[in-house]
Design a protein around this motif. Structure first.
Motif, PDB file in Angstrom:
ATOM      1  N   GLN A  46      13.452  10.675 -21.850  1.00 46.12           N
ATOM      2  CA  GLN A  46      12.484   9.701 -21.352  1.00 46.12           C
ATOM      3  C   GLN A  46      11.654  10.238 -20.194  1.00 46.12           C
ATOM      4  OE1 GLN A  46      14.685   6.187 -20.284  1.00 46.12           O
ATOM      5  NE2 GLN A  46      14.582   5.373 -22.346  1.00 46.12           N
ATOM      6  N   GLY A  47      12.036  11.362 -19.661  1.00 45.59           N
ATOM      7  CA  GLY A  47      11.300  11.914 -18.526  1.00 45.59           C
ATOM      8  C   GLY A  47      11.583  11.124 -17.269  1.00 45.59           C
ATOM      9  N   GLU A  65      16.702  17.725 -11.249  1.00 45.60           N
ATOM     10  CA  GLU A  65      16.492  17.364  -9.846  1.00 45.60           C
ATOM     11  C   GLU A  65      17.294  16.097  -9.503  1.00 45.60           C
ATOM     12  OE1 GLU A  65      12.649  15.472  -7.854  1.00 45.60           O
ATOM     13  OE2 GLU A  65      12.316  17.535  -8.535  1.00 45.60           O
ATOM     14  N   CYS A  66      17.232  15.093 -10.363  1.00 45.00           N
ATOM     15  CA  CYS A  66      17.985  13.853 -10.136  1.00 45.00           C
ATOM     16  C   CYS A  66      19.488  14.124 -10.155  1.00 45.00           C
ATOM     17  CB  CYS A  66      17.644  12.819 -11.211  1.00 45.00           C
ATOM     18  SG  CYS A  66      15.996  12.120 -11.064  1.00 45.00           S
ATOM     19  N   GLU A  73       0.825  -1.208   0.000  1.00 46.00           N
ATOM     20  CA  GLU A  73       0.000   0.000   0.000  1.00 46.00           C
ATOM     21  C   GLU A  73       0.863   1.262   0.000  1.00 46.00           C
ATOM     22  OE1 GLU A  73      -3.734   2.019   2.386  1.00 46.00           O
ATOM     23  OE2 GLU A  73      -2.585   0.449   3.363  1.00 46.00           O
ATOM     24  N   ASN A  74       1.955   1.251   0.716  1.00 46.79           N
ATOM     25  CA  ASN A  74       2.826   2.424   0.811  1.00 46.79           C
ATOM     26  C   ASN A  74       4.124   2.245   0.032  1.00 46.79           C
ATOM     27  OD1 ASN A  74       1.043   3.806   2.554  1.00 46.79           O
ATOM     28  ND2 ASN A  74       1.765   2.538   4.241  1.00 46.79           N
ATOM     29  N   PHE A  75       4.141   1.301  -0.895  1.00 48.41           N
ATOM     30  CA  PHE A  75       5.346   1.035  -1.684  1.00 48.41           C
ATOM     31  C   PHE A  75       5.673   2.227  -2.579  1.00 48.41           C
ATOM     32  CE2 PHE A  75       7.232  -0.513  -5.672  1.00 48.41           C
ATOM     33  CZ  PHE A  75       8.414  -1.048  -5.165  1.00 48.41           C
ATOM     34  N   SER A  76       6.925   2.628  -2.579  1.00 45.35           N
ATOM     35  CA  SER A  76       7.384   3.725  -3.432  1.00 45.35           C
ATOM     36  C   SER A  76       8.467   3.196  -4.353  1.00 45.35           C
ATOM     37  CB  SER A  76       7.943   4.862  -2.573  1.00 45.35           C
ATOM     38  OG  SER A  76       8.645   5.780  -3.382  1.00 45.35           O
ATOM     39  N   PRO A  77       8.214   3.116  -5.657  1.00 47.86           N
ATOM     40  CA  PRO A  77       9.239   2.623  -6.576  1.00 47.86           C
ATOM     41  C   PRO A  77      10.531   3.431  -6.499  1.00 47.86           C
ATOM     42  CG  PRO A  77       7.135   2.815  -7.706  1.00 47.86           C
ATOM     43  CD  PRO A  77       6.968   3.426  -6.344  1.00 47.86           C
ATOM     44  N   GLN A  78      10.423   4.755  -6.327  1.00 47.37           N
ATOM     45  CA  GLN A  78      11.634   5.580  -6.259  1.00 47.37           C
ATOM     46  C   GLN A  78      12.501   5.164  -5.086  1.00 47.37           C
ATOM     47  OE1 GLN A  78       8.677   7.721  -6.580  1.00 47.37           O
ATOM     48  NE2 GLN A  78       8.956   8.478  -8.631  1.00 47.37           N
ATOM     49  N   GLU A  79      11.902   4.906  -3.936  1.00 45.57           N
ATOM     50  CA  GLU A  79      12.677   4.499  -2.767  1.00 45.57           C
ATOM     51  C   GLU A  79      13.273   3.109  -2.967  1.00 45.57           C
ATOM     52  OE1 GLU A  79      13.551   6.469  -0.204  1.00 45.57           O
ATOM     53  OE2 GLU A  79      12.515   8.018  -1.333  1.00 45.57           O
ATOM     54  N   GLU A 120      14.607   6.999 -13.709  1.00 47.11           N
ATOM     55  CA  GLU A 120      15.370   7.833 -12.777  1.00 47.11           C
ATOM     56  C   GLU A 120      16.648   7.139 -12.318  1.00 47.11           C
ATOM     57  OE1 GLU A 120      13.271   9.642  -9.519  1.00 47.11           O
ATOM     58  OE2 GLU A 120      11.433   9.711 -10.713  1.00 47.11           O
ATOM     59  N   THR A 121      16.573   5.844 -12.096  1.00 50.63           N
ATOM     60  CA  THR A 121      17.751   5.115 -11.647  1.00 50.63           C
ATOM     61  C   THR A 121      18.846   5.184 -12.700  1.00 50.63           C
ATOM     62  OG1 THR A 121      16.433   3.638 -10.278  1.00 50.63           O
ATOM     63  CG2 THR A 121      18.620   2.862 -10.908  1.00 50.63           C
ATOM     64  N   GLY A 122      18.505   4.926 -13.944  1.00 50.29           N
ATOM     65  CA  GLY A 122      19.481   5.002 -15.024  1.00 50.29           C
ATOM     66  C   GLY A 122      20.050   6.402 -15.178  1.00 50.29           C
TER      67      GLY A 122
END
Length: 140
Positions: free
Chosen positions: A80-81, A126-127, A28-34, A85-87
């Motif tokens: 890619q916008g 930002e990244c 429920e609180n999963f964040s792909p960025q984290e 973000e990881t790449g």
């Protein structure tokens, strides 16, 4: 997201979140960025000589060096916008190691605003700032 979305994308996202929660309440609180920040930490920054060997002049003495190849990669990832973000962060980290300056990285990302749009450029900046700040923190 609001409770009564009219945007089909928001409806799909709400449905996906409900499905994930039903399958595993912890999601429920999963964040792909984290989650990807942990993954990103598993990949060390490659030494410049190694990058030159595999990305740079190791293939062609007359070709692009590793720094230029990584700046071109950064331009593509900016386009890619927020999709990778990881790449993007890893490429900024490797570009710095290959000798790119902060200004060259910022200029590469800024140039993409004309092709990818301001939101994609802003997200990439930002990244990149996060990577540079993390690098400075580790150096002090």
């Amino acid at each position: 997201m609001n409770d009564n979305p009219s945007n089909p994308f928001e409806v799909m996202m709400i449905q996906a979140q409900k499905m994930a929660k039903a399958m595993n309440p912890a999601l429920e609180n999963f964040s792909p960025q984290e989650a990807f920040k942990g993954y990103e930490a598993l990949w060390p920054t490659m030494p410049k000589d190694f990058m030159e060997m595999i990305f740079g002049r190791g293939l062609s003495q007359e070709g692009l060096d590793a720094k230029t190849r990584l700046l071109l990669t950064l331009a593509g990832l900016t386009m890619q916008g927020a999709e990778n973000e990881t790449g993007l962060r890893m490429t900024v980290r490797h570009a710095l190691e290959a000798g790119a300056s902060k200004e060259e990285i910022a200029e590469t990302i800024a140039q993409m605003s004309m092709f990818a749009g301001i939101p994609a450029m802003t997200k990439a900046m930002e990244c990149a700032r996060q990577v540079m700040a993390d690098k400075e923190d580790k150096e002090t």
